[in-house]
Design a protein around this motif. Structure first.
Motif, PDB file in Angstrom:
ATOM      1  N   PHE A  87       0.860  -1.183   0.000  1.00  0.00           N
ATOM      2  CA  PHE A  87       0.000   0.000   0.000  1.00  0.00           C
ATOM      3  C   PHE A  87       0.896   1.232   0.000  1.00  0.00           C
ATOM      4  O   PHE A  87       1.831   1.336   0.788  1.00  0.00           O
ATOM      5  CB  PHE A  87      -0.909   0.015   1.241  1.00  0.00           C
ATOM      6  CG  PHE A  87      -2.024  -0.975   1.169  1.00  0.00           C
ATOM      7  CD1 PHE A  87      -3.266  -0.603   0.685  1.00  0.00           C
ATOM      8  CD2 PHE A  87      -1.832  -2.289   1.573  1.00  0.00           C
ATOM      9  CE1 PHE A  87      -4.303  -1.516   0.614  1.00  0.00           C
ATOM     10  CE2 PHE A  87      -2.861  -3.211   1.502  1.00  0.00           C
ATOM     11  CZ  PHE A  87      -4.095  -2.829   1.021  1.00  0.00           C
ATOM     12  N   TRP A  88       0.611   2.179  -0.888  1.00  0.00           N
ATOM     13  CA  TRP A  88       1.401   3.401  -1.043  1.00  0.00           C
ATOM     14  C   TRP A  88       0.590   4.617  -0.626  1.00  0.00           C
ATOM     15  O   TRP A  88      -0.622   4.670  -0.850  1.00  0.00           O
ATOM     16  CB  TRP A  88       1.827   3.563  -2.504  1.00  0.00           C
ATOM     17  CG  TRP A  88       2.769   2.501  -2.973  1.00  0.00           C
ATOM     18  CD1 TRP A  88       2.442   1.306  -3.549  1.00  0.00           C
ATOM     19  CD2 TRP A  88       4.187   2.540  -2.895  1.00  0.00           C
ATOM     20  NE1 TRP A  88       3.576   0.602  -3.840  1.00  0.00           N
ATOM     21  CE2 TRP A  88       4.665   1.328  -3.452  1.00  0.00           C
ATOM     22  CE3 TRP A  88       5.109   3.472  -2.406  1.00  0.00           C
ATOM     23  CZ2 TRP A  88       6.027   1.042  -3.533  1.00  0.00           C
ATOM     24  CZ3 TRP A  88       6.453   3.182  -2.500  1.00  0.00           C
ATOM     25  CH2 TRP A  88       6.899   1.979  -3.057  1.00  0.00           C
ATOM     26  N   THR A 145       3.687   5.872  -5.223  1.00  0.00           N
ATOM     27  CA  THR A 145       4.908   6.526  -4.769  1.00  0.00           C
ATOM     28  C   THR A 145       4.696   6.973  -3.333  1.00  0.00           C
ATOM     29  O   THR A 145       3.596   6.874  -2.797  1.00  0.00           O
ATOM     30  CB  THR A 145       5.263   7.744  -5.648  1.00  0.00           C
ATOM     31  OG1 THR A 145       4.197   8.696  -5.563  1.00  0.00           O
ATOM     32  CG2 THR A 145       5.511   7.342  -7.095  1.00  0.00           C
ATOM     33  N   GLY A 146       5.741   7.469  -2.715  1.00  0.00           N
ATOM     34  CA  GLY A 146       5.647   7.918  -1.330  1.00  0.00           C
ATOM     35  C   GLY A 146       6.033   6.790  -0.388  1.00  0.00           C
ATOM     36  O   GLY A 146       6.780   5.881  -0.734  1.00  0.00           O
ATOM     37  N   GLY A 185      -1.023   3.960   9.848  1.00  0.00           N
ATOM     38  CA  GLY A 185      -0.559   5.343   9.825  1.00  0.00           C
ATOM     39  C   GLY A 185      -1.352   6.171   8.833  1.00  0.00           C
ATOM     40  O   GLY A 185      -2.565   6.056   8.741  1.00  0.00           O
ATOM     41  N   ALA A 186      -0.643   6.992   8.080  1.00  0.00           N
ATOM     42  CA  ALA A 186      -1.288   7.882   7.109  1.00  0.00           C
ATOM     43  C   ALA A 186      -2.084   7.065   6.090  1.00  0.00           C
ATOM     44  O   ALA A 186      -1.778   5.899   5.838  1.00  0.00           O
ATOM     45  CB  ALA A 186      -0.232   8.713   6.394  1.00  0.00           C
ATOM     46  N   ARG A 224      -3.234   5.535  -0.819  1.00  0.00           N
ATOM     47  CA  ARG A 224      -4.095   5.694  -2.008  1.00  0.00           C
ATOM     48  C   ARG A 224      -3.696   4.823  -3.183  1.00  0.00           C
ATOM     49  O   ARG A 224      -4.370   4.805  -4.198  1.00  0.00           O
ATOM     50  CB  ARG A 224      -4.098   7.156  -2.453  1.00  0.00           C
ATOM     51  CG  ARG A 224      -4.632   8.162  -1.443  1.00  0.00           C
ATOM     52  CD  ARG A 224      -6.096   7.939  -1.161  1.00  0.00           C
ATOM     53  NE  ARG A 224      -6.887   7.976  -2.347  1.00  0.00           N
ATOM     54  CZ  ARG A 224      -8.042   8.592  -2.485  1.00  0.00           C
ATOM     55  NH1 ARG A 224      -8.558   9.210  -1.465  1.00  0.00           N
ATOM     56  NH2 ARG A 224      -8.699   8.547  -3.601  1.00  0.00           N
ATOM     57  N   GLY A 225      -2.588   4.077  -3.059  1.00  0.00           N
ATOM     58  CA  GLY A 225      -2.143   3.213  -4.142  1.00  0.00           C
ATOM     59  C   GLY A 225      -1.900   1.809  -3.647  1.00  0.00           C
ATOM     60  O   GLY A 225      -1.549   1.594  -2.483  1.00  0.00           O
ATOM     61  N   LEU A 226      -2.070   0.821  -4.540  1.00  0.00           N
ATOM     62  CA  LEU A 226      -1.830  -0.574  -4.209  1.00  0.00           C
ATOM     63  C   LEU A 226      -0.976  -1.180  -5.302  1.00  0.00           C
ATOM     64  O   LEU A 226      -1.297  -1.078  -6.490  1.00  0.00           O
ATOM     65  CB  LEU A 226      -3.162  -1.327  -4.110  1.00  0.00           C
ATOM     66  CG  LEU A 226      -3.094  -2.827  -3.833  1.00  0.00           C
ATOM     67  CD1 LEU A 226      -2.442  -3.101  -2.473  1.00  0.00           C
ATOM     68  CD2 LEU A 226      -4.483  -3.456  -3.899  1.00  0.00           C
TER      69      LEU A 226
END
Length: 122
Positions: free
Chosen positions: A90-91, A97-98, A113-114, A117-119
């Protein structure tokens, strides 16, 4: 006369039983575990995420993402379950990214945590 008395008694018992069943109402539905959104079912082969910690809030489900691929998620995931057969990452950003959070097959995370939005597959 004896037969009709038994028949009447049987009918009375049946009516009382039916009345008791109707008065008690339908059986209660089982409450979802973990506070998860009941609309999301995480089946084998799926990766699921929720907007709140501990599988709460809104949920989403997705097929596993292949290694090197990225999928944008419709929600910001803060807890997740990986019921797929491959590692899933999970990104924090929708373009994978991130900062990332890696989940092994069969693993879950109640606090990631935060929002993510990406997988992506691993």
């Amino acid at each position: 006369m004896r037969r009709s008395t038994k028949a009447r008694l049987g009918a009375v018992v049946a009516v009382i039983s039916l009345g008791t069943a109707l008065a008690s109402g339908p059986p209660a539905a089982a409450a979802p575990t973990g506070g998860s959104d009941v609309r999301v079912t995480c089946n084998a082969g799926s990766v699921c995420g929720w907007t709140a910690y501990n599988f709460g809030g809104l949920g989403t489900t997705s097929a596993a993402v292949a290694s090197g691929q990225c999928k944008n998620l419709s929600i910001s995931v803060r807890s997740a379950i990986n019921h797929s057969f491959s590692y899933q990452r999970f990104w924090t950003n929708s373009n994978c990214t991130g900062t990332s959070y890696l989940l092994a097959p069969g693993e879950s995370a109640t606090i990631m945590g935060a929002g993510h939005r990406g997988l992506g597959g691993f």
